[in-house]
Design an enzyme around this catalytic site. Structure first.
Site, PDB file in Angstrom:
ATOM      1  N   GLU A 136      25.215   8.882 -12.353  1.00 12.81           N
ATOM      2  CA  GLU A 136      26.389   9.600 -11.836  1.00 12.81           C
ATOM      3  C   GLU A 136      27.633   9.077 -12.544  1.00 12.81           C
ATOM      4  O   GLU A 136      27.911   7.874 -12.540  1.00 12.81           O
ATOM      5  CB  GLU A 136      26.569   9.453 -10.316  1.00 12.81           C
ATOM      6  N   GLU A 184      32.200   4.308 -12.942  1.00 12.72           N
ATOM      7  CA  GLU A 184      33.493   4.662 -12.348  1.00 12.72           C
ATOM      8  C   GLU A 184      34.559   3.814 -13.033  1.00 12.72           C
ATOM      9  O   GLU A 184      34.379   2.616 -13.225  1.00 12.72           O
ATOM     10  CB  GLU A 184      33.415   4.380 -10.827  1.00 12.72           C
ATOM     11  N   ASP A 233      38.027  14.406 -12.707  1.00 16.15           N
ATOM     12  CA  ASP A 233      39.483  14.624 -12.659  1.00 16.15           C
ATOM     13  C   ASP A 233      39.786  15.973 -13.294  1.00 16.15           C
ATOM     14  O   ASP A 233      39.400  16.229 -14.442  1.00 16.15           O
ATOM     15  CB  ASP A 233      40.216  13.502 -13.403  1.00 16.15           C
ATOM     16  N   LYS A 263      46.955  21.123 -15.283  1.00 13.93           N
ATOM     17  CA  LYS A 263      48.006  21.698 -16.126  1.00 13.93           C
ATOM     18  C   LYS A 263      47.444  22.037 -17.501  1.00 13.93           C
ATOM     19  O   LYS A 263      46.726  21.216 -18.093  1.00 13.93           O
ATOM     20  CB  LYS A 263      49.150  20.700 -16.302  1.00 13.93           C
ATOM     21  N   THR A 289      30.083  14.852  -1.686  1.00 14.54           N
ATOM     22  CA  THR A 289      30.973  13.775  -2.105  1.00 14.54           C
ATOM     23  C   THR A 289      32.253  13.879  -1.267  1.00 14.54           C
ATOM     24  O   THR A 289      32.479  14.889  -0.591  1.00 14.54           O
ATOM     25  CB  THR A 289      31.329  13.884  -3.599  1.00 14.54           C
ATOM     26  N   GLU A 327      34.217  16.859  -2.461  1.00 13.57           N
ATOM     27  CA  GLU A 327      33.615  18.127  -2.054  1.00 13.57           C
ATOM     28  C   GLU A 327      33.963  18.431  -0.595  1.00 13.57           C
ATOM     29  O   GLU A 327      34.332  19.554  -0.257  1.00 13.57           O
ATOM     30  CB  GLU A 327      32.098  18.059  -2.232  1.00 13.57           C
TER      31      GLU A 327
HETATM   32  C1  LIG Z   1      38.320  13.520  -8.472  1.00 13.00           C
HETATM   33  S1  LIG Z   1      37.493  12.015  -8.303  1.00 13.00           S
HETATM   34  C2  LIG Z   1      35.878  12.498  -7.692  1.00 13.00           C
HETATM   35  C3  LIG Z   1      35.064  11.334  -7.199  1.00 13.00           C
HETATM   36  C4  LIG Z   1      33.673  11.708  -6.673  1.00 13.00           C
HETATM   37  N1  LIG Z   1      32.829  12.187  -7.744  1.00 13.00           N
HETATM   38  C5  LIG Z   1      33.801  12.754  -5.592  1.00 13.00           C
HETATM   39  O1  LIG Z   1      33.413  13.909  -5.851  1.00 13.00           O
HETATM   40  O2  LIG Z   1      34.270  12.399  -4.510  1.00 13.00           O
HETATM   41  C6  LIG Z   1      37.141  11.636 -10.007  1.00 13.00           C
HETATM   42  C7  LIG Z   1      36.614  10.229 -10.187  1.00 13.00           C
HETATM   43  O3  LIG Z   1      36.324  10.025 -11.566  1.00 13.00           O
HETATM   44  C8  LIG Z   1      36.879   8.775 -11.972  1.00 13.00           C
HETATM   45  N2  LIG Z   1      37.170   8.916 -13.408  1.00 13.00           N
HETATM   46  C9  LIG Z   1      38.151   9.672 -13.952  1.00 13.00           C
HETATM   47  N3  LIG Z   1      38.119   9.597 -15.287  1.00 13.00           N
HETATM   48  C10 LIG Z   1      37.086   8.783 -15.596  1.00 13.00           C
HETATM   49  C11 LIG Z   1      36.558   8.303 -16.802  1.00 13.00           C
HETATM   50  N4  LIG Z   1      37.061   8.679 -17.984  1.00 13.00           N
HETATM   51  N5  LIG Z   1      35.505   7.467 -16.762  1.00 13.00           N
HETATM   52  C12 LIG Z   1      34.954   7.087 -15.571  1.00 13.00           C
HETATM   53  N6  LIG Z   1      35.438   7.511 -14.378  1.00 13.00           N
HETATM   54  C13 LIG Z   1      36.470   8.347 -14.381  1.00 13.00           C
HETATM   55  C14 LIG Z   1      38.108   8.597 -11.099  1.00 13.00           C
HETATM   56  O4  LIG Z   1      38.515   7.243 -11.003  1.00 13.00           O
HETATM   57  C15 LIG Z   1      37.630   9.174  -9.778  1.00 13.00           C
HETATM   58  O5  LIG Z   1      36.997   8.218  -8.962  1.00 13.00           O
END
Ligand SMILES: C[S@@+](CC[C@H](N)C(=O)[O-])C[C@H]1O[C@@H](n2cnc3c(N)ncnc32)[C@H](O)[C@@H]1O
Length: 221
Positions: A43, A68, A118, A122, A191, A194
């Site tokens: 994941e 993460e 993420d 934009k 998640t 979600e």
């Molecule tokens: C919008 S959150 C979603 C978290 C989880 N998957 C959920 O659905 O609840 C995006 C996650 O990806 C991590 N993240 C963003 N860019 C990343 C990267 N380049 N490498 C690893 N993790 C990343 C962020 O820190 C964050 O915890």
């Protein structure tokens, strides 16, 4: 800024540390890491760890790698895994593009999840999105033939961008949805994102691809 709720994850116990892999740039030996050769799932962006911890608990015969970028979230994720008695997880704090490229071995995973990455909504920031063509090629390298790659997002143009990116590397990933995508697919473990997005009434787009047996072309990045 770190929220007060997350501050408690600044320190870890030795049990939590045992689930967190060391930083480095060497390629991981996953069989040595888990002490067995079981089917493996990955994941990327596992956030607070709801999904990977519950999946690992539900599938003790599988091994899970969670990645993460935010170290406090990694610590929290380790805490959750331990709470659920899921020791079949190894967590890494790192940037996905670099981590997958440097540390993950070829054909290592039978399932890969990227859930609510993420969104960079934009237009000017879309180039920062993780799942670009080069990243899909790297994922194809670490995916075993037959591996399922699951992507979910409430940012519809991100999902469409991923579909389009997949079409630029023909032969490596085959969509498992006849129309390319599905919306509001029921899931076993939601998640955090979600749950929030569904509560807001957002439509969630789900992509599902199968890795073919085609070799990955030499990566030019
Ligand atoms: C919008 S959150 C979603 C978290 C989880 N998957 C959920 O659905 O609840 C995006 C996650 O990806 C991590 N993240 C963003 N860019 C990343 C990267 N380049 N490498 C690893 N993790 C990343 C962020 O820190 C964050 O915890």
């Amino acid at each position: 800024m770190t929220s007060p709720a997350m501050r408690r994850y600044r320190t870890t116990t030795s049990a939590e540390d045992s689930l967190i892999g060391a930083a480095g740039d060497d390629r991981l030996d996953l069989t040595a890491l888990f002490g067995r050769s079981a089917p493996r799932r990955l994941e990327i962006g596992c956030g607070h760890g709801e999904f990977v911890s519950q999946m690992a608990q539900a599938h003790p015969g599988h091994d899970f790698v969670g990645l993460e970028i935010d170290r406090l979230r990694v610590n929290k994720c380790a805490h959750k895994c331990l709470k659920l008695g899921a020791a079949n997880v190894r967590l890494y704090a790192g940037e996905a593009d670099e981590f997958v490229r440097l540390r993950l071995p070829d054909a290592a995973f039978e399932r890969i999840y990227i859930l609510f990455p993420d969104p960079w909504p934009k237009a000017a920031h879309r180039r920062r999105r993780l799942v670009n063509r080069g990243f899909l090629l790297e994922l194809a390298r670490v995916a075993a033939p037959g591996c399922t790659f699951v992507f979910a997002s409430d940012t519809h143009n991100y999902a469409m961008q991923v579909l389009s990116n997949v079409s630029t590397i023909p032969g490596l990933w085959r969509s498992l949805h006849p129309t390319g995508y599905k919306v509001d697919v029921p899931v076993r473990f939601e998640t955090v994102f979600e749950r929030h997005k569904r509560a807001e009434g957002c439509t969630i787009v789900n992509l599902r691809f199968e890795r073919t047996a085609e070799p990955v072309p030499t990566l030019v990045r």
